[in-house]
Scaffold this active site. Structure first.
Site, PDB file in Angstrom:
ATOM      1  N   ARG A  25      74.296  67.341  -7.944  1.00 37.42           N
ATOM      2  CA  ARG A  25      74.168  68.020  -9.301  1.00 37.42           C
ATOM      3  C   ARG A  25      72.623  68.273  -9.679  1.00 37.42           C
ATOM      4  O   ARG A  25      72.351  68.188 -10.966  1.00 37.42           O
ATOM      5  CB  ARG A  25      74.794  67.035 -10.723  1.00 37.42           C
ATOM      6  N   GLY A 112      66.690  64.360 -17.721  1.00 33.47           N
ATOM      7  CA  GLY A 112      65.270  65.133 -17.159  1.00 33.47           C
ATOM      8  C   GLY A 112      65.782  66.547 -17.136  1.00 33.47           C
ATOM      9  O   GLY A 112      64.900  67.354 -17.011  1.00 33.47           O
ATOM     10  N   GLU A 115      64.884  68.093 -20.420  1.00 34.66           N
ATOM     11  CA  GLU A 115      63.327  67.957 -20.284  1.00 34.66           C
ATOM     12  C   GLU A 115      62.959  69.093 -19.509  1.00 34.66           C
ATOM     13  O   GLU A 115      61.943  69.968 -20.144  1.00 34.66           O
ATOM     14  CB  GLU A 115      62.864  66.826 -19.799  1.00 34.66           C
ATOM     15  N   GLU A 135      69.895  58.615 -21.582  1.00 30.89           N
ATOM     16  CA  GLU A 135      68.887  57.357 -21.327  1.00 30.89           C
ATOM     17  C   GLU A 135      69.421  55.868 -21.879  1.00 30.89           C
ATOM     18  O   GLU A 135      69.286  54.814 -21.376  1.00 30.89           O
ATOM     19  CB  GLU A 135      67.629  57.721 -21.372  1.00 30.89           C
TER      20      GLU A 135
END
Length: 265
Positions: A25, A112, A115, A135
């Site tokens: 992924r 991430g 991000e 997270e």
């Protein structure tokens, strides 16, 4: 499809950069982040706009948790000296590098991956996209610049809700919270991103640099300091191309702006 962790293609003056671990992924580990670094640097040297996308069914599922586990369990030795986080270095090269970036988002855009997406200047999602920050449920914390970039996009209350509860946002909710500016039918995010990149590439490189590097810094300043930096920036000598473009507009030769929702010429 290339076997490289990150693919690179130059289409005219647009660089297409693709995360290429579809079986994972497109999760990011250190190898991926430095391959992305090389692609971003190359794009800054030879393109006017970059497009970020993910191969396969997802944009990016975030941090490779096997790598995170190795660090958390002590299996991966800690470096003797502290250095800047590699993700910060690479993502800043996107956010405040020499060229603008458009992100084409689909499937998982979490942790991430979110991000990374918020390092881009324009974000397009198709209807399959989901946004999340898991997270908190993994016992870790954001570490790729999300405390700065994501929070400045969505605000504290939205980010805190996503992290505390594990809530996932769909494409329409992502648009409402300003994560993305465009939502398109499934499978069309990359095409729309390329269309937008071609439009952005029509600007001068100097203007694009001011938009992507000066504008966000002014946002961090006080009112008076912001106006002062705007004054300094607007009085930096412009390249000759600026005068040519202004003359074209005054004399009626400038291309018309693209109407909302339509393709540019």
């Amino acid at each position: 499809m290339s076997t490289a962790l990150v693919t690179y293609e130059l289409d005219g003056n647009v660089a297409l950069i693709g995360l290429n671990r579809p079986e994972k992924r497109n999760a990011i580990n250190e190898e991926v982040v430095w391959a992305l670094h090389d692609a971003v640097v190359r794009a800054g040297e030879e393109a006017d706009v970059g497009v970020l996308f993910g191969h396969g069914s997802n944009f990016c599922a975030g941090l490779d948790l096997k790598e995170a586990l190795a660090r958390a369990s002590g299996e991966q030795p800690r470096p003797r000296k502290r250095t800047r986080h590699s993700w910060h270095t690479v993502f800043d090269g996107i956010a405040r590098g020499p060229i603008p970036f458009v992100a084409a988002l689909h499937g998982a855009v979490v942790g991430g991956g979110l991000e990374l997406a918020t390092a881009a200047h324009i974000r397009v999602a198709d209807e399959s996209a989901i946004f999340g920050l898991p997270e908190g449920q993994r016992g870790i914390f954001v570490g790729g610049g999300g405390t700065v970039r994501i929070q400045r996009v969505v605000g504290y209350t939205v980010m805190a809700d996503m992290m505390l509860t594990g809530r996932l946002l769909n494409a329409q909710e992502g648009e409402r919270e300003h994560i993305v500016r465009y939502v398109v039918p499934q499978g069309q995010a990359l095409a729309k991103a390329r269309e937008l990149a071609a439009l952005v590439a029509r600007n001068t490189a100097d203007t694009n640099w001011r938009i992507t590097n000066v504008l966000p810094r002014i946002n961090d300043l006080s009112h008076d300091d912001g106006l002062f930096v705007e004054y300094l920036t607007s009085n930096i000598p412009r390249p000759p191309e600026a005068a040519e473009r202004l003359r074209d507009f005054v004399e009626g030769r400038a291309k018309p702006l693209a109407a909302p929702g339509t393709k540019s010429e």
